[in-house]
Design an enzyme around this catalytic site. Structure first.
Site, PDB file in Angstrom:
ATOM      1  N   LYS A  53       0.844  -1.204   0.000  1.00 20.62           N
ATOM      2  CA  LYS A  53       0.000   0.000   0.000  1.00 20.62           C
ATOM      3  C   LYS A  53       0.878   1.253   0.000  1.00 20.62           C
ATOM      4  CE  LYS A  53      -3.788  -2.473   2.230  1.00 20.62           C
ATOM      5  NZ  LYS A  53      -4.466  -2.840   3.474  1.00 20.62           N
ATOM      6  N   GLN A  97      -4.171  -1.638   9.775  1.00 22.44           N
ATOM      7  CA  GLN A  97      -4.134  -2.959   9.140  1.00 22.44           C
ATOM      8  C   GLN A  97      -4.700  -4.019  10.088  1.00 22.44           C
ATOM      9  OE1 GLN A  97      -3.187  -3.561   5.860  1.00 22.44           O
ATOM     10  NE2 GLN A  97      -4.003  -5.588   6.248  1.00 22.44           N
ATOM     11  N   ASP A 120     -10.736   3.006   4.832  1.00 21.99           N
ATOM     12  CA  ASP A 120     -11.163   1.611   4.721  1.00 21.99           C
ATOM     13  C   ASP A 120     -12.684   1.478   4.790  1.00 21.99           C
ATOM     14  OD1 ASP A 120      -9.099  -0.158   4.178  1.00 21.99           O
ATOM     15  OD2 ASP A 120      -8.377  -0.162   6.249  1.00 21.99           O
TER      16      ASP A 120
END
Ligand code: NAD
Length: 312
Positions: A53, A97, A120
């Site tokens: 990412k 994460q 997200d």
């Protein structure tokens, strides 16, 4: 007949080029979108995801920073870091994460992210906006699947969609996105009886389960669009041969890396029946990162416009 391969890699590339152009346009206004990625502990897969990412941010001109914290990090310490990132003007996106170590309260952590920086799409505000079909930062994997379908001009409206898997990250939000595009949606899960029978009714079948090659031909209506979200590591040579036959590429990958990635869909069983099929790897996976980049730029545009109009 064999299913047409849906090339997620190519579509992800298209999306990333569009994002890079948008980043360049924002630069002319003195704005550089920024993403902060938080990694807690030593999970090797999580490390790979975060690194890729951050690398993609660099490629597209997005500022990024990585916060690597030890396995022993407390919920409080993580909340403190998130509060600092929430307050920083140059950070548009905050990514935590998952999975977090078990002792950390994941819901408290995700709920602490400013919804305007929640790239997200996991914060209850964004989930609620998605449920109401209002503009929101949407979860990347299901948003990527929608891009894949739309850019391939696969019709959604009026189609029968069956989503297998009800996670907050993939199954549930994808079902909502398909519903908002006027599909007739069924969500199935680990306690659904007669799963194959229901799956066989689908014009669009999505497998987001986490079970290697579980979806075989008996689950698939001839001509259906099959989207394979699963990412499973297979390390056993006999199993690779069972799944792919004498596939040199797979076997040499297994020999060099010690594993090969297989989806939830049995590739050689389903390919002769389906109309379209996403490969693993190279299907849904690359779209997830592309959508994260898109969300970061979207967050920058929305939030910075709001900040400017509030201070004007
Ligand atoms: P999860 O474990 O949170 O959810 C799995 C779902 O599958 C559950 O809702 C469960 O009810 C259902 N399920 C489990 N066993 C089943 C069975 N035998 N029959 C029917 N349903 C069953 O997983 P997740 O986070 O949604 O991820 C699913 C898969 O997708 C995993 O392999 C994961 O690695 C992969 N994934 C890929 C991407 C990507 O970018 N390609 C992103 C997220 C997840």
């Amino acid at each position: 007949m064999t299913a047409q391969r849906l090339d997620g890699l190519a579509i992800a590339q298209q999306i990333k080029s569009e994002v890079a152009r948008e980043v360049a346009a924002l630069a002319e206004r003195g704005i550089r979108p920024g993403l902060a990625a938080i990694l807690v502990g030593m999970n090797p897969a999580s490390r790979v995801y975060v690194n890729s990412k951050v690398k993609t941010c660099e490629e597209l001109g997005i500022y990024s920073e990585k916060h690597e914290l030890p396995e022993t990090t407390t919920t409080e310490a993580l909340l403190h870091l998130i509060a600092r990132l929430n307050a920083r003007e140059e950070i548009d996106g905050i990514l935590v994460q998952l999975p977090l170590p078990r002792h950390i309260d994941t819901s408290r952590v995700l709920d602490a992210v400013d919804p305007a920086k929640d790239v997200d799409g996991f914060h209850p505000v964004n989930v609620g906006r998605l449920v109401r079909n209002q503009e929101a930062l949407e979860p990347c994997t299901p948003a990527g699947i929608i891009e894949l379908l739309e850019r391939t001009r696969i019709p959604i409206e009026g189609q029968r969609a069956v989503v297998i898997g009800r996670s907050d990250i993939v199954g549930k939000p994808l079902a909502l996105m398909l519903l908002h595009r006027h599909a007739t949606v069924t969500i199935c899960h680990s306690r659904t009886p007669q799963l194959a029978e229901i799956a066989r009714q689908a014009d669009i079948l999505v497998a987001a389960i986490g079970r290697t090659a579980m979806i075989t031909a008996e689950y698939v209506k001839p001509g259906a669009v099959v989207i394979d979200v699963g990412i499973n590591k297979v390390t056993d040579r006999a199993e690779v041969e069972r799944l792919f036959g004498p596939d040199e590429k797979r076997l040499s990958e297994l020999a060099s890396k010690g594993y090969t990635l297989v989806g939830d869909v049995h590739p050689t069983s389903v390919a002769p029946i389906a109309g379209y099929l996403t490969p693993v790897p190279g299907g849904v996976g690359p779209l997830t990162i592309a959508m994260l980049m898109k969300n970061t730029v979207k967050a920058a545009r929305w939030r910075r416009a709001a900040v400017r109009s509030a201070t004007a």
